[in-house]
Design a protein around this motif. Sequence first.
Motif, short mmCIF file in Angstrom:
data_model
loop_
_atom_site.label_atom_id
_atom_site.label_comp_id
_atom_site.label_asym_id
_atom_site.label_seq_id
_atom_site.Cartn_x
_atom_site.Cartn_y
_atom_site.Cartn_z
N ALA A 51 0.67 -1.36 -0.21
CA ALA A 51 0.01 0.08 -0.04
C ALA A 51 0.94 1.24 -0.15
O ALA A 51 0.49 2.34 -0.66
N GLY A 52 2.06 1.29 0.53
CA GLY A 52 3.11 2.23 0.54
C GLY A 52 3.35 2.67 -0.69
O GLY A 52 3.91 4.02 -1.32
N ILE A 53 3.55 1.60 -1.54
CA ILE A 53 4.00 1.79 -3.08
C ILE A 53 2.90 2.72 -3.64
O ILE A 53 3.19 3.54 -4.36
N ILE A 54 1.71 2.32 -3.33
CA ILE A 54 0.53 3.06 -4.00
C ILE A 54 0.45 4.49 -3.75
O ILE A 54 0.53 5.47 -4.33
N VAL A 55 0.65 4.67 -2.15
CA VAL A 55 0.61 5.99 -1.79
C VAL A 55 1.77 6.88 -2.34
O VAL A 55 1.59 8.08 -2.64
N GLY A 56 2.95 6.22 -2.34
CA GLY A 56 4.12 6.96 -2.83
C GLY A 56 3.90 7.68 -3.96
O GLY A 56 4.31 8.66 -4.51
N ILE A 57 3.38 6.78 -4.94
CA ILE A 57 3.36 7.06 -6.49
C ILE A 57 2.05 8.11 -6.48
O ILE A 57 2.29 9.15 -7.16
N VAL A 58 1.09 7.99 -5.73
CA VAL A 58 -0.15 8.83 -5.65
C VAL A 58 0.62 10.38 -5.33
O VAL A 58 0.13 11.45 -5.76
N THR A 59 1.45 10.32 -4.26
CA THR A 59 1.76 11.58 -3.74
C THR A 59 2.96 12.29 -4.69
O THR A 59 2.71 13.43 -4.76
#
Length: 653
Positions: free
Chosen positions: A433-441
Amino acid sequence: MVDENKTLNEEEQQALLEKYDPEAGTRKLTGIIGWIAFIGLLSFSLFQLYTAIFGVFTAQIQRTIHLGFALSLIFLLFPANRKKRQKGKLQIAWYDGILALLSVGIGAYWPINFNDLVMSVGRLSQMDFIVGIIAILLVLEATRRAVGLPITIIALIFLVYGLYGQYMPGFLAHRGLTLERLVQTMFFTTEGILGTPLAVSSTFIFLFLLFGAFLVRTGVGQYFNDLAVSIAGRRTGGPAKVAIFSSALQGTISGSSVANVVTSGSFTIPMMKKLGYKKEFAGAVEAAASTGGQLMPPIMGAAAFLMVEFIGGITYWEIAKAAAIPAVLYFAGIWIMTHFEAKRIGLRGLTKEEMPDRKEVLKNIYLLLPIIAVIVLLMSGIIVTHAALYAILVAIIVGLFNKATRMGPKQFVLALVDGARSALGVAAATAAAGIIVGIVTKTGLGLKLANGLIDLAGGYLIPTLMLTMLAAIVLGMGSPTTANYVITSTIAAPAIILLGVPDLSAHLFVFYFGIIADITPPVALAAFAAAGVAGGEPLKTGVNSAKLAIAAFIIPYIFVLSPELLMIDTTWLELVWVLITAVSGMLAIGAGIIGYWMRKLHWIERIVALVTGLLLIYPEGISDITGIISFTALLALQFIWKRDKGNTLKMSN
């Protein structure tokens, strides 16, 4: 097919868990490798306890050690191909050993090189770059093994989007990240893999999972069943109400809907079938109740702990308090509908002989002290990690009162191992989920999608909520609640917030629909597991469970439109009124869905009952008055019928 008169044994329970819950499909290791895994799990728990007691390390060090433990243990315990997993003895493949060793290296990289990495100010050496690539690949593979393919594919899609954003159409386009920048964001900042989701996993979530393991070892889990039977067993359709009551309590121990279904359902479903409930309905009751366990304060699903960090400026107790009335309405709805179904088909409760000795059950009421301790500690405003620590201590002390529940050194160690094992899937899911949040950010995708969602809905709130609901349910069908919440809270929740909805209402909205995905066909894992216990047809069980959980499809809309339901800016008098009208509304909705109240309802009465229920649940003056008038009229019709039927019987006699 399960025999109606017996509960599932441990092997049958484990088989069902492995079929429907990816996190349960672990190897049964023996020999030296088995001892290595055992010591690794024990060390994982001891590390988490140490940092909880003496203070966490610097963010990158705390999170990478947590990640290193989780990844290495996943590669030891979870096979690459679950379908080919052998029964009994099973040793790891050579490549699993290599992956486990690489994971240990990943976990040690930040602690060993902390000063150099901080001083480099974002510039990566060749070794840093290689380690970052390996870390990303290990997280993806560990997530696939321990959590499932859907969330892994979603993370991969986001990585591709991050790299090739310049080729995306329309508003989705962005400059695109270089591979070096991507790696740097993912593993060398606290915005990617080492971001907020993993931070919460490495502190709050782990300790509460450990608390659940200690509750199981001290016999609290079994006591929930005994208490539920003694309270609800004699009532009409008693076993179904036992399932609801015990599953709500079991939710404080298990963060998994499927695990809750199998452990609690192996006891309650055979009882329901024996008394006359159809297989699909019996399975549906257990699935709906078990899934709702994650919605029930004081200890909700793991995603609730993430909510504290994602919203900011709010305590966990404020979230639990806000979720209280919706949770009561959810379980009230299931309770009411099972009652009306039991009355409709003429089911009895348990006989005195089938009931446990109430005095004996009440004698052990002290086993609830750990749960009470958690509530009191969270209410007092104590740090969440300390609340979990003290609650574990209370659980151990409570276990000393009875020889059967007393924890010796062996039981204590096994509880630590069980807690660590249950945290592996959560750690993998939060890292992905951190990967997803990082890309979104990094790409600004969150705001773009939020604006796109609002445009698609024409700028109106209700259509936006409906689209958000669909997104949360679809994602929830293939992702654990934790990962689902992270994705929807970063992509969909901002759209609701942009339309003026309070942050807490928006986040609870996506949280609810992520959870009830487990009982929403066509992919309803909790319902399918319940069908496996009941021997029923999976899709029918899923449809029935979604029908029983109708409150979960309605209430989120209500608390978005009217936050009073979440006790936001509400007086005690208003709160009591909201609760009375809302429970009355669930009574009317339950009667409308089942088609029975004190008698069978005509189809027109069913429609009126459903509309009445919605009016009463919506906390607003005119809707309440209209709903009360309609509810009173429906109730009067039931009493008139009952009186006339009684007079007819007297005359005939």
